[in-house]
Scaffold this motif. Sequence first.
Motif, PDB file in Angstrom:
ATOM      1  N   ALA A 132       0.840  -1.207   0.000  1.00  7.39           N
ATOM      2  CA  ALA A 132       0.000   0.000   0.000  1.00  7.39           C
ATOM      3  C   ALA A 132       0.873   1.254   0.000  1.00  7.39           C
ATOM      4  O   ALA A 132       0.570   2.237  -0.681  1.00  7.39           O
ATOM      5  N   GLU A 133       1.973   1.213   0.729  1.00  3.83           N
ATOM      6  CA  GLU A 133       2.883   2.357   0.772  1.00  3.83           C
ATOM      7  C   GLU A 133       3.528   2.590  -0.598  1.00  3.83           C
ATOM      8  O   GLU A 133       3.649   3.731  -1.050  1.00  3.83           O
ATOM      9  N   GLN A 134       3.956   1.524  -1.251  1.00  7.55           N
ATOM     10  CA  GLN A 134       4.552   1.654  -2.581  1.00  7.55           C
ATOM     11  C   GLN A 134       3.524   2.155  -3.593  1.00  7.55           C
ATOM     12  O   GLN A 134       3.857   2.922  -4.489  1.00  7.55           O
ATOM     13  N   MET A 135       2.289   1.725  -3.447  1.00  6.71           N
ATOM     14  CA  MET A 135       1.227   2.133  -4.362  1.00  6.71           C
ATOM     15  C   MET A 135       0.978   3.641  -4.273  1.00  6.71           C
ATOM     16  O   MET A 135       0.674   4.280  -5.271  1.00  6.71           O
ATOM     17  N   GLU A 136       1.142   4.208  -3.089  1.00  3.25           N
ATOM     18  CA  GLU A 136       0.866   5.626  -2.875  1.00  3.25           C
ATOM     19  C   GLU A 136       2.108   6.513  -2.953  1.00  3.25           C
ATOM     20  O   GLU A 136       1.997   7.736  -2.962  1.00  3.25           O
ATOM     21  N   ALA A 137       3.292   5.907  -3.028  1.00  5.25           N
ATOM     22  CA  ALA A 137       4.536   6.688  -3.055  1.00  5.25           C
ATOM     23  C   ALA A 137       4.686   7.411  -4.393  1.00  5.25           C
ATOM     24  O   ALA A 137       4.443   6.827  -5.455  1.00  5.25           O
ATOM     25  N   ARG A 138       5.082   8.655  -4.323  1.00  8.33           N
ATOM     26  CA  ARG A 138       5.335   9.441  -5.536  1.00  8.33           C
ATOM     27  C   ARG A 138       6.795   9.275  -5.927  1.00  8.33           C
ATOM     28  O   ARG A 138       7.674   9.445  -5.102  1.00  8.33           O
ATOM     29  N   PRO A 139       7.062   8.967  -7.201  1.00  9.57           N
ATOM     30  CA  PRO A 139       8.449   8.797  -7.638  1.00  9.57           C
ATOM     31  C   PRO A 139       9.243  10.105  -7.585  1.00  9.57           C
ATOM     32  O   PRO A 139      10.461  10.085  -7.473  1.00  9.57           O
ATOM     33  N   ALA A 140       8.533  11.218  -7.669  1.00  7.30           N
ATOM     34  CA  ALA A 140       9.140  12.546  -7.587  1.00  7.30           C
ATOM     35  C   ALA A 140       8.015  13.528  -7.288  1.00  7.30           C
ATOM     36  O   ALA A 140       6.839  13.235  -7.551  1.00  7.30           O
ATOM     37  N   PRO A 141       8.358  14.694  -6.734  1.00 10.41           N
ATOM     38  CA  PRO A 141       7.303  15.682  -6.469  1.00 10.41           C
ATOM     39  C   PRO A 141       6.527  16.025  -7.748  1.00 10.41           C
ATOM     40  O   PRO A 141       7.109  16.200  -8.814  1.00 10.41           O
ATOM     41  N   GLY A 142       5.204  16.057  -7.618  1.00  8.17           N
ATOM     42  CA  GLY A 142       4.352  16.398  -8.752  1.00  8.17           C
ATOM     43  C   GLY A 142       4.090  15.256  -9.715  1.00  8.17           C
ATOM     44  O   GLY A 142       3.357  15.424 -10.692  1.00  8.17           O
ATOM     45  N   LYS A 143       4.671  14.080  -9.478  1.00  4.16           N
ATOM     46  CA  LYS A 143       4.451  12.913 -10.339  1.00  4.16           C
ATOM     47  C   LYS A 143       3.373  12.027  -9.734  1.00  4.16           C
ATOM     48  O   LYS A 143       3.181  11.987  -8.519  1.00  4.16           O
ATOM     49  N   TRP A 144       2.687  11.283 -10.589  1.00  5.20           N
ATOM     50  CA  TRP A 144       1.639  10.393 -10.124  1.00  5.20           C
ATOM     51  C   TRP A 144       2.214   9.201  -9.387  1.00  5.20           C
ATOM     52  O   TRP A 144       3.267   8.667  -9.764  1.00  5.20           O
ATOM     53  N   ASN A 145       1.478   8.763  -8.366  1.00  5.02           N
ATOM     54  CA  ASN A 145       1.836   7.498  -7.737  1.00  5.02           C
ATOM     55  C   ASN A 145       1.258   6.367  -8.595  1.00  5.02           C
ATOM     56  O   ASN A 145       0.570   6.617  -9.592  1.00  5.02           O
ATOM     57  N   MET A 146       1.525   5.135  -8.209  1.00  2.00           N
ATOM     58  CA  MET A 146       1.090   3.990  -9.029  1.00  2.00           C
ATOM     59  C   MET A 146      -0.425   3.919  -9.143  1.00  2.00           C
ATOM     60  O   MET A 146      -0.957   3.656 -10.224  1.00  2.00           O
ATOM     61  N   ARG A 147      -1.133   4.178  -8.068  1.00  2.35           N
ATOM     62  CA  ARG A 147      -2.601   4.127  -8.136  1.00  2.35           C
ATOM     63  C   ARG A 147      -3.119   5.164  -9.127  1.00  2.35           C
ATOM     64  O   ARG A 147      -3.990   4.875  -9.952  1.00  2.35           O
ATOM     65  N   GLU A 148      -2.576   6.358  -9.073  1.00  2.29           N
ATOM     66  CA  GLU A 148      -2.979   7.408 -10.003  1.00  2.29           C
ATOM     67  C   GLU A 148      -2.582   7.065 -11.438  1.00  2.29           C
ATOM     68  O   GLU A 148      -3.328   7.340 -12.380  1.00  2.29           O
ATOM     69  N   LEU A 149      -1.407   6.465 -11.595  1.00  2.00           N
ATOM     70  CA  LEU A 149      -0.965   6.069 -12.929  1.00  2.00           C
ATOM     71  C   LEU A 149      -1.904   5.022 -13.526  1.00  2.00           C
ATOM     72  O   LEU A 149      -2.244   5.082 -14.716  1.00  2.00           O
ATOM     73  N   LEU A 150      -2.357   4.094 -12.718  1.00  2.40           N
ATOM     74  CA  LEU A 150      -3.316   3.102 -13.200  1.00  2.40           C
ATOM     75  C   LEU A 150      -4.633   3.753 -13.601  1.00  2.40           C
ATOM     76  O   LEU A 150      -5.241   3.377 -14.606  1.00  2.40           O
ATOM     77  N   ALA A 151      -5.068   4.753 -12.834  1.00  2.00           N
ATOM     78  CA  ALA A 151      -6.274   5.499 -13.213  1.00  2.00           C
ATOM     79  C   ALA A 151      -6.032   6.227 -14.535  1.00  2.00           C
ATOM     80  O   ALA A 151      -6.922   6.274 -15.395  1.00  2.00           O
ATOM     81  N   HIS A 152      -4.840   6.768 -14.697  1.00  2.00           N
ATOM     82  CA  HIS A 152      -4.489   7.467 -15.938  1.00  2.00           C
ATOM     83  C   HIS A 152      -4.550   6.525 -17.143  1.00  2.00           C
ATOM     84  O   HIS A 152      -5.128   6.876 -18.168  1.00  2.00           O
TER      85      HIS A 152
END
Length: 154
Positions: A35-55
Amino acid sequence: MELNPYAASLGARDPAKVMAETPERWARVVPGLSAEQMEARPAPGKWNMRELLAHVADCEIAFGFRLRQAYGGEKMVQPFDQDAWARAYGSYSAETALRVFTVLRAWNVAFVKGLSEADKRLLVVHPERGEMVLWTIVETMAGHDLHHLDKFGA
């Protein structure tokens, strides 16, 4: 703006094959994340994995609609503002986004498999990228897949 901004990611690979393989690649990446990895942002202003999947689920809707616009003889495909759409990403779970993407992708892969050579050359205009053929949309979809997946070594 270039016709396919993801052409470099696609290279010489077969876009229809890339499209067909992408859901399985995502399915290998996602279950191994906490869950932590899913919500972690790779860099400021970048999508986390959950958001990327929504994208990618949102893009599948948009790209699929563009394919059908071109196939149906419409002269103009519609752009979309991914950042505006992203405002809703807090409402989506990673699991739902992946399921939506997978089902829509299967539908779009079946559509692409049914295209004739003449269909692939149907002309359409993207307001920001200019005139293109339907197959450019397919190449864009596949390149977009690789653009995001290759970051995870999937």
